[in-house]
Design an enzyme around this catalytic site. Structure first.
Site, PDB file in Angstrom:
ATOM      1  N   ASP A  50       0.850  -1.189   0.000  1.00 54.59           N
ATOM      2  CA  ASP A  50       0.000   0.000   0.000  1.00 54.59           C
ATOM      3  C   ASP A  50       0.888   1.242   0.000  1.00 54.59           C
ATOM      4  O   ASP A  50       2.027   1.208   0.476  1.00 54.59           O
ATOM      5  CB  ASP A  50      -0.887   0.011   1.247  1.00 54.59           C
ATOM      6  N   TYR A 168     -14.676   7.942 -11.072  1.00 51.81           N
ATOM      7  CA  TYR A 168     -14.640   6.670 -10.343  1.00 51.81           C
ATOM      8  C   TYR A 168     -15.344   5.574 -11.130  1.00 51.81           C
ATOM      9  O   TYR A 168     -14.814   4.464 -11.301  1.00 51.81           O
ATOM     10  CB  TYR A 168     -15.302   6.860  -8.983  1.00 51.81           C
ATOM     11  N   LYS A 172     -13.777   2.130 -12.869  1.00 48.13           N
ATOM     12  CA  LYS A 172     -14.242   0.797 -12.486  1.00 48.13           C
ATOM     13  C   LYS A 172     -14.825   0.039 -13.679  1.00 48.13           C
ATOM     14  O   LYS A 172     -14.711  -1.188 -13.748  1.00 48.13           O
ATOM     15  CB  LYS A 172     -15.271   0.914 -11.355  1.00 48.13           C
ATOM     16  N   THR A 203     -15.678   1.448   4.690  1.00 47.34           N
ATOM     17  CA  THR A 203     -14.249   1.628   4.457  1.00 47.34           C
ATOM     18  C   THR A 203     -13.911   3.109   4.603  1.00 47.34           C
ATOM     19  O   THR A 203     -14.804   3.965   4.612  1.00 47.34           O
ATOM     20  CB  THR A 203     -13.872   1.175   3.040  1.00 47.34           C
TER      21      THR A 203
END
Length: 261
Positions: A50, A168, A172, A203
């Site tokens: 990460d 976004y 995707k 999240t």
């Protein structure tokens, strides 16, 4: 943490040793962290990669503290050379690289398309789409003829329009296309490639949004709640298992019924 700390073998509940390595990109938090922790419980050595190096280290420490095997690595998915180095390291570990979970992503600015600066659009694409491309490019080469499974994290935004999510959603959608294409190209090399499209999950991407942003969406979910990262991770664990050996090229929606409307 020493590079080879806590790399002892594990067994599955059925007593079968799992000599394999998984690379979880975006593993410092959210779904990625849950995937890393779940795979580790099944005896997989996990490389937690990460951009958030401290977060990756925390996840790896949680795994090793409970007897699992994990290594944290800092990784910027927009840097192809950095991706190549981490994949190479994972490939050289116990059993070789057999599982990859590509979960790194950013939300970006939430604005109507005509008000979205090109720089913001490009930033989201570089991480959410190009990052997956760079990752898959090296993962596929590492797994070719040895076998493996790649799971890419997409989103229900790739299936339904959401205001303010142009960048976004476009990224995707691209992830779905990369997944389908690679699945057909590499099936005869022993590699399965799949994607998962989560709905609203607890999240940092979601909790960082302004209060009330997701209220309407949650109200539209038949199960009337957000998902827990561990619930998505459980499904990812199934997809990379032998029980899912006939699945490839498919996207799997985990959204509490939102798209069933």
């Amino acid at each position: 943490m020493p590079d080879h700390a806590h790399l002892s073998g594990h067994t599955t509940p059925h007593g079968t040793p799992r000599h394999r390595t998984a690379l979880v990109i975006g593993g410092a938090s959210g779904i990625g962290a849950a995937c890393a922790e779940r795979l580790a419980t099944e005896g997989t050595t996990v490389v937690v990669a990460d951009l958030d190096e401290d977060g990756a280290a925390r996840v790896a420490t949680r795994i090793t503290a409970t007897g699992g095997a994990a290594l944290p690595r800092r990784l910027d998915v927009t840097d192809p050379d950095a991706v190549a180095r981490v994949v190479e390291e994972a490939t050289a570990m116990r059993g070789g690289l057999r599982i990859a979970v590509n979960s790194a992503g950013i939300m970006g600015a939430l604005r109507p398309l005509a008000e979205l600066p090109p720089t913001d659009f490009e930033a989201v694409m570089r991480v959410n789409l190009y990052g997956v491309f760079h990752s898959m490019r090296y993962q596929l080469a590492a797994m070719a003829d040895k076998g493996g499974v790649i799971v890419n994290l997409a989103s229900i935004a790739a299936h339904s329009g959401f205001r303010g999510h142009a960048a976004y959603a476009a990224a995707k959608q691209g992830v779905l296309a990369l997944t389908r294409t690679a699945a057909r190209e590499y099936a005869d090399r022993g590699i399965r490639v799949l994607s998962v499209s989560p709905g609203i999950v607890e999240t940092p991407l979601i909790t960082a949004l302004p209060p009330g942003t997701t209220d309407g969406l949650v109200a539209s979910v038949p199960l009337r709640r957000t998902a827990r990262p561990a619930e998505v991770a459980a499904f990812v664990a199934f997809l990379v298992s032998d029980d899912a050996s006939y699945l490839t090229g498919s996207d799997h929606i985990v959204d509490g019924g939102y798209l069933a409307k």
